[in-house]
Design an enzyme around this catalytic site. Structure first.
Site, PDB file in Angstrom:
ATOM      1  N   HIS A   1     -14.381   1.069  -0.259  1.00 36.84           N
ATOM      2  CA  HIS A   1     -13.295   0.110  -0.021  1.00 36.84           C
ATOM      3  C   HIS A   1     -12.131   0.752   0.730  1.00 36.84           C
ATOM      4  O   HIS A   1     -11.023   0.217   0.731  1.00 36.84           O
ATOM      5  CB  HIS A   1     -12.812  -0.477  -1.350  1.00 36.84           C
ATOM      6  CG  HIS A   1     -13.811  -1.418  -1.958  1.00 36.84           C
ATOM      7  ND1 HIS A   1     -13.685  -1.909  -3.229  1.00 36.84           N
ATOM      8  CD2 HIS A   1     -14.957  -1.954  -1.468  1.00 36.84           C
ATOM      9  CE1 HIS A   1     -14.707  -2.720  -3.499  1.00 36.84           C
ATOM     10  NE2 HIS A   1     -15.494  -2.743  -2.443  1.00 36.84           N
TER      11      HIS A   1
ATOM     12  N   CYS B   1      -6.443   2.143  13.294  1.00 38.64           N
ATOM     13  CA  CYS B   1      -5.853   1.428  14.439  1.00 38.64           C
ATOM     14  C   CYS B   1      -6.645   0.150  14.693  1.00 38.64           C
ATOM     15  O   CYS B   1      -7.879   0.209  14.916  1.00 38.64           O
ATOM     16  CB  CYS B   1      -5.892   2.302  15.688  1.00 38.64           C
ATOM     17  SG  CYS B   1      -5.296   1.435  17.157  1.00 38.64           S
TER      18      CYS B   1
ATOM     19  N   TYR C   1       0.830  -1.213   0.000  1.00 31.76           N
ATOM     20  CA  TYR C   1       0.000   0.000   0.000  1.00 31.76           C
ATOM     21  C   TYR C   1       0.862   1.260   0.000  1.00 31.76           C
ATOM     22  O   TYR C   1       0.460   2.299  -0.533  1.00 31.76           O
ATOM     23  CB  TYR C   1      -1.006  -0.035   1.159  1.00 31.76           C
ATOM     24  CG  TYR C   1      -2.064  -1.083   0.910  1.00 31.76           C
ATOM     25  CD1 TYR C   1      -1.968  -2.349   1.477  1.00 31.76           C
ATOM     26  CD2 TYR C   1      -3.104  -0.837   0.015  1.00 31.76           C
ATOM     27  CE1 TYR C   1      -2.903  -3.335   1.172  1.00 31.76           C
ATOM     28  CE2 TYR C   1      -4.037  -1.818  -0.285  1.00 31.76           C
ATOM     29  CZ  TYR C   1      -3.927  -3.066   0.294  1.00 31.76           C
ATOM     30  OH  TYR C   1      -4.838  -4.040  -0.024  1.00 31.76           O
TER      31      TYR C   1
HETATM   32  N1  APR Z   1     -12.049   3.836 -19.295  1.00 32.19           N
HETATM   33  C1  APR Z   1     -13.155   3.172 -18.865  1.00 32.19           C
HETATM   34  N2  APR Z   1     -13.115   1.933 -18.323  1.00 32.19           N
HETATM   35  C2  APR Z   1     -11.903   1.352 -18.223  1.00 32.19           C
HETATM   36  C3  APR Z   1     -10.706   1.973 -18.646  1.00 32.19           C
HETATM   37  C4  APR Z   1     -10.820   3.275 -19.200  1.00 32.19           C
HETATM   38  N3  APR Z   1      -9.759   3.944 -19.631  1.00 32.19           N
HETATM   39  N4  APR Z   1      -9.676   1.119 -18.421  1.00 32.19           N
HETATM   40  C5  APR Z   1     -10.201   0.009 -17.862  1.00 32.19           C
HETATM   41  N5  APR Z   1     -11.544   0.143 -17.751  1.00 32.19           N
HETATM   42  C6  APR Z   1     -12.495  -0.807 -17.175  1.00 32.19           C
HETATM   43  C7  APR Z   1     -12.241  -2.251 -17.524  1.00 32.19           C
HETATM   44  O1  APR Z   1     -12.916  -2.592 -18.732  1.00 32.19           O
HETATM   45  C8  APR Z   1     -12.866  -2.970 -16.313  1.00 32.19           C
HETATM   46  O2  APR Z   1     -14.257  -3.221 -16.543  1.00 32.19           O
HETATM   47  O3  APR Z   1     -12.353  -0.726 -15.779  1.00 32.19           O
HETATM   48  C9  APR Z   1     -12.706  -1.972 -15.192  1.00 32.19           C
HETATM   49  C10 APR Z   1     -11.639  -2.344 -14.182  1.00 32.19           C
HETATM   50  O4  APR Z   1     -12.030  -3.539 -13.558  1.00 32.19           O
HETATM   51  P1  APR Z   1     -11.210  -4.076 -12.298  1.00 32.19           P
HETATM   52  O5  APR Z   1      -9.756  -4.058 -12.606  1.00 32.19           O
HETATM   53  O6  APR Z   1     -11.858  -5.351 -11.886  1.00 32.19           O
HETATM   54  O7  APR Z   1     -11.445  -2.952 -11.174  1.00 32.19           O
HETATM   55  P2  APR Z   1     -12.734  -2.736 -10.265  1.00 32.19           P
HETATM   56  O8  APR Z   1     -13.978  -3.137 -10.986  1.00 32.19           O
HETATM   57  O9  APR Z   1     -12.652  -1.360  -9.743  1.00 32.19           O
HETATM   58  O10 APR Z   1     -12.468  -3.765  -9.053  1.00 32.19           O
HETATM   59  C11 APR Z   1     -13.388  -3.728  -7.990  1.00 32.19           C
HETATM   60  O11 APR Z   1     -12.079  -5.359  -6.799  1.00 32.19           O
HETATM   61  O12 APR Z   1     -10.057  -6.172  -6.161  1.00 32.19           O
HETATM   62  C12 APR Z   1     -11.126  -5.442  -5.739  1.00 32.19           C
HETATM   63  O13 APR Z   1     -11.106  -3.827  -4.061  1.00 32.19           O
HETATM   64  C13 APR Z   1     -10.731  -4.044  -5.383  1.00 32.19           C
HETATM   65  O14 APR Z   1     -12.048  -2.018  -5.623  1.00 32.19           O
HETATM   66  C14 APR Z   1     -11.560  -3.171  -6.311  1.00 32.19           C
HETATM   67  C15 APR Z   1     -12.701  -4.092  -6.711  1.00 32.19           C
END
Ligand code: APR
Length: 239
Positions: free
Chosen positions: A106, A114, A53
């Site tokens: 999240h 803490c 982190y």
């Molecule tokens: N513009 C729009 N969408 C985008 C772009 C972009 N430039 N780049 C990527 N994406 C989209 C992808 O198509 C995908 O659907 O963003 C999404 C990212 O998906 P993830 O990587 O799964 O992220 P997220 O959905 O935020 O994950 C949710 O999972 O691991 C946990 O806590 C973590 O908050 C996170 C949660």
């Protein structure tokens, strides 16, 4: 009062240079979730988790808000009190882009927690295992991130907002993680118009009434300009 309720995910910060989770080269391709995003992983190796982190906090600090963050801030300013931003992201790009009262379901990189007394305070850029809590002095600081298996923040408030939504938008999220992935079903149930803005259909893409496909910096800006060109319709107009 009709509200525009917006859920964002890692995709809205991608064009600011912050990697997403499930892309081929994403965070979960580089790290095992169970090692860096669970309380068990933290108990097993606190230094590895704190350093994971620390690296993300530094990357976020060096990133800048993009046009999508700024467009949402403009919408929020012009529809004062009617636009709610819920983010799964732990960066502060929404706030640095001008948004207010963002619900970080999240957690947030800039917050420390803490384990002993649940006090929260602004996290140092570089945390160390066993950092002392400024309130109870216990060596029990941890990143204020909601790990898998832990309860996301602000869920009651989020469902209250969804009940008042005339529009629910999901931006840049893959729809893989609940409860966030279930918000579209709740928005439908309460009569909101639902729109997904993403590079591609998400895992729950079929549940949205409208899709806007493309990079967030383009599709979010276009969507906001269209909303600002016309007043938000009363709830029944989207039925
Ligand atoms: N513009 C729009 N969408 C985008 C772009 C972009 N430039 N780049 C990527 N994406 C989209 C992808 O198509 C995908 O659907 O963003 C999404 C990212 O998906 P993830 O990587 O799964 O992220 P997220 O959905 O935020 O994950 C949710 O999972 O691991 C946990 O806590 C973590 O908050 C996170 C949660």
């Amino acid at each position: 009062m009709s509200k525009i309720v917006i859920l964002t995910g890692a995709g809205i910060s991608a064009e600011s240079g912050i990697e997403t989770f499930r892309a081929e080269d994403g965070l979960w391709a580089q790290h095992r979730v169970e090692d860096v995003a669970t309380s068990e992983g933290f108990a097993r190796d606190p230094a590895m988790v704190v350093n994971f982190y620390n690296a993300r906090r530094k990357q976020a600090a060096n990133a800048t808000p993009n046009a999508a963050h700024k467009a949402l801030a403009k919408l929020q300013q012009l529809y004062a009190g009617q636009v709610v931003i819920i983010t799964q992201n732990v960066d502060d790009l929404h706030e640095r882009g001008g948004s207010r009262d963002v619900l970080h379901m999240h957690g947030a990189l800039n917050s420390a927690l803490c384990v002993a007394c649940e006090h929260r305070w602004p996290a140092a850029m570089t945390m160390a295992p066993g950092d002392a809590c400024p309130k109870c002095s216990a060596p029990a600081a941890r990143p204020d991130i909601v790990w898998f298996g832990e309860m996301p923040y602000d869920i009651d408030a989020i469902f209250d907002h969804l009940a008042q939504a005339s529009i629910f938008a999901a931006i840049g999220t893959s729809g893989n993680v609940y409860p966030a992935a279930g918000f579209v079903a709740e928005a439908h149930r309460t009569g909101a118009h639902t729109v997904e803005l993403n590079l591609e259909r998400s895992a729950v893409g079929g549940q949205f009434a409208e899709h806007r496909t493309g990079p967030a910096t383009r599709v979010v800006s276009e969507w906001v300009e269209e909303l600002l060109a016309k007043p938000v319709q009363p709830r029944d107009s989207f039925k």
